[in-house]
Each structure stands twice: as structure tokens, then as C-alpha cells.
Write a protein that holds these residues in place. Sequence first.
Motif, PDB file in Angstrom:
ATOM      1  N   ALA A 190     -16.258  -1.426 -12.196  1.00 61.47           N
ATOM      2  CA  ALA A 190     -16.777  -0.262 -11.471  1.00 61.47           C
ATOM      3  C   ALA A 190     -16.775  -0.468  -9.963  1.00 61.47           C
ATOM      4  O   ALA A 190     -16.717   0.506  -9.200  1.00 61.47           O
ATOM      5  N   ALA A 191     -16.834  -1.733  -9.528  1.00 60.06           N
ATOM      6  CA  ALA A 191     -16.879  -2.024  -8.101  1.00 60.06           C
ATOM      7  C   ALA A 191     -15.492  -2.124  -7.473  1.00 60.06           C
ATOM      8  O   ALA A 191     -15.374  -2.229  -6.254  1.00 60.06           O
ATOM      9  N   ARG A 192     -14.457  -2.102  -8.295  1.00 58.93           N
ATOM     10  CA  ARG A 192     -13.100  -2.226  -7.763  1.00 58.93           C
ATOM     11  C   ARG A 192     -12.606  -0.890  -7.222  1.00 58.93           C
ATOM     12  O   ARG A 192     -13.013   0.175  -7.709  1.00 58.93           O
ATOM     13  N   PRO A 193     -11.723  -0.910  -6.218  1.00 62.84           N
ATOM     14  CA  PRO A 193     -11.243   0.325  -5.591  1.00 62.84           C
ATOM     15  C   PRO A 193     -10.164   1.000  -6.425  1.00 62.84           C
ATOM     16  O   PRO A 193      -9.070   1.311  -5.947  1.00 62.84           O
ATOM     17  N   ILE A 194     -10.489   1.248  -7.697  1.00 59.39           N
ATOM     18  CA  ILE A 194      -9.488   1.657  -8.680  1.00 59.39           C
ATOM     19  C   ILE A 194      -9.976   2.852  -9.483  1.00 59.39           C
ATOM     20  O   ILE A 194     -11.146   2.908  -9.891  1.00 59.39           O
ATOM     21  N   LYS A 201       0.844  -1.197   0.000  1.00 55.69           N
ATOM     22  CA  LYS A 201       0.000   0.000   0.000  1.00 55.69           C
ATOM     23  C   LYS A 201       0.880   1.249   0.000  1.00 55.69           C
ATOM     24  O   LYS A 201       1.933   1.284   0.630  1.00 55.69           O
ATOM     25  N   ASP A 202       0.467   2.253  -0.744  1.00 58.35           N
ATOM     26  CA  ASP A 202       1.160   3.547  -0.879  1.00 58.35           C
ATOM     27  C   ASP A 202       2.382   3.492  -1.798  1.00 58.35           C
ATOM     28  O   ASP A 202       3.054   4.510  -1.984  1.00 58.35           O
ATOM     29  N   ALA A 203       2.688   2.322  -2.372  1.00 55.23           N
ATOM     30  CA  ALA A 203       3.842   2.231  -3.277  1.00 55.23           C
ATOM     31  C   ALA A 203       3.564   2.998  -4.565  1.00 55.23           C
ATOM     32  O   ALA A 203       2.410   3.219  -4.958  1.00 55.23           O
ATOM     33  N   ARG A 204       4.645   3.402  -5.214  1.00 52.57           N
ATOM     34  CA  ARG A 204       4.566   4.066  -6.510  1.00 52.57           C
ATOM     35  C   ARG A 204       5.367   3.225  -7.497  1.00 52.57           C
ATOM     36  O   ARG A 204       6.591   3.226  -7.469  1.00 52.57           O
ATOM     37  N   GLY A 209      -2.728   9.429  -0.580  1.00 57.43           N
ATOM     38  CA  GLY A 209      -2.154   8.173  -0.114  1.00 57.43           C
ATOM     39  C   GLY A 209      -2.435   7.001  -1.024  1.00 57.43           C
ATOM     40  O   GLY A 209      -2.296   5.838  -0.616  1.00 57.43           O
ATOM     41  N   ALA A 210      -2.821   7.264  -2.275  1.00 57.11           N
ATOM     42  CA  ALA A 210      -3.148   6.184  -3.205  1.00 57.11           C
ATOM     43  C   ALA A 210      -1.893   5.418  -3.625  1.00 57.11           C
ATOM     44  O   ALA A 210      -0.778   5.943  -3.596  1.00 57.11           O
ATOM     45  N   THR A 211      -2.098   4.166  -4.012  1.00 57.86           N
ATOM     46  CA  THR A 211      -1.054   3.326  -4.571  1.00 57.86           C
ATOM     47  C   THR A 211      -1.056   3.517  -6.088  1.00 57.86           C
ATOM     48  O   THR A 211      -2.114   3.467  -6.713  1.00 57.86           O
ATOM     49  N   LEU A 216      -0.707  14.766  -5.830  1.00 57.86           N
ATOM     50  CA  LEU A 216      -2.003  14.155  -5.536  1.00 57.86           C
ATOM     51  C   LEU A 216      -1.842  12.852  -4.756  1.00 57.86           C
ATOM     52  O   LEU A 216      -2.650  12.549  -3.866  1.00 57.86           O
ATOM     53  N   LEU A 217      -0.789  12.091  -5.065  1.00 52.46           N
ATOM     54  CA  LEU A 217      -0.531  10.866  -4.315  1.00 52.46           C
ATOM     55  C   LEU A 217      -0.187  11.177  -2.858  1.00 52.46           C
ATOM     56  O   LEU A 217      -0.609  10.467  -1.941  1.00 52.46           O
TER      57      LEU A 217
END
Length: 230
Positions: free
Chosen positions: A68-72, A24-27, A179-181, A174-175
Motif C-alpha cells: 500500500a505504501a508503494r507508488p503503484i 520513467k514514462d516507459a510503456r 505520465g505514469a510508467t 490515461l498514460l
Amino acid sequence: MLTLENTRIDLGDFQLAANFGIPKDARIAVLGPSGAGKSTLLAAIAGFQPMAQGQVLWQGDAMPPTPAARPISMVFQDNNLFPHLTVTQNVGLGLRPDLKLSPDEKTRVEQALARVGLTGMGDRKPAQLSGGQIARVALARVLLRDRPLLLLDEPFGALGPALKAEMLALVAELLDETGATLLMVSHDPQDAREICDQVVLVAEGTAQAPVATGEIFANPPVVLREYLGG
């Protein structure tokens, strides 16, 4: 953590395997030769490309079958804007597909546009925007969707070096805020050096486990060295 658990994509004469985790949080920069399967890998993670075996997990749970249901949030090479909609409407889709926005949601759209430097441009259509402005619209929509996984399929490839560097810097900001991956497909190794801490190399039918960016460029495997021209 994002986990690709014994996954395999089978497209007849093309197969791609992957079996690794991404913290999580990787780039992550996704690099490799043309046609190796970089975009296919992202499409599988997003749910657009069926897999012959294995599964994609997020935080230990299997991803829902529908994209659409994925956290993406995913941004494609064309930035997936609708030409008949205004900038405000294209961004508003990140909140409501029917575009029936409440006053509070309209305010959030305006704030997102301001955050990416597009204040006052909400009534324009995509055809009235520059390449950099179109990329900013796509990022504003990502910001509103507020999903923990951001997939970028070379959305800045058509931009000049200075403008692309500006867009990469905005993505990094923005990341930091969300905190998005990140998983970002690119043909330019410099993109990886700019904002990514790890690299997934896609080559010879395999998406390899992430390697630290500095490490992989200091001692590149043969296939990456050939791709880089070294």
C-alpha cells in the motif's frame, strides 16, 4: 526510473531473476510463455511476492516493504472489484479505504467515472456491468490513485478483440494524461505493438532487460519465436 537490482524470487522448484532498469514514462509489455513468471514479476514489484534477494527501487530509493505504501496502482486479471460495493464505492477506494469521502472527493470520483465513459453508472454493482464496463471501473480507480507506476496483469484478456483494442486505447490516453510508467502482462503480442514501446521477455527463469518493441519482433530470440509459433 524503476530498478530491479539483482532480484531473485525463489518458490522452491521455480526461480525468477531480474536485474535491469525501466525509464520513467516507459510503456513496457511483459511477454513470455505461460508459467514463465510474468505475473510473479509484477507481484514482486508491487510488494505482494517476497524476494529471496535484491531490491526494487523507484527513483533510486528502495520501495517500502508494504504494497500500500508503494507508488503503484495494480489491476489484476479479475480487475479486483468488490462485488458488494457499488461502482462509485469501488472507485472511491482509490482515494479512501474507509470510503468516508468529502464532497470534493465525491466530485473527483464522478469526474473519474465520466473520464472513462461511465457517467450515470455509479449506483450499479459489478454484477450489473459488462466486461468492458468492469475494466473501465478499474481504470477509473487507477486514475484517482494517481500513482506514477501502473501494473496491469492481463486485465483485458477476457474481452473480445474490438473491446480490448478500445481498452488499450483508453489506457494509452490515461498514460498520456498522467505520465505514469506502465508494465503490462499480456499473452497477446499485438497488445505490445498497440501501446508499448519496449518489451520485457520473461522466460527460462529470467526477466530480461527491456528491448524496443519493433526490434524484438523484427529479430525475436528463439524462446520468443517458439512462443509466437514462428
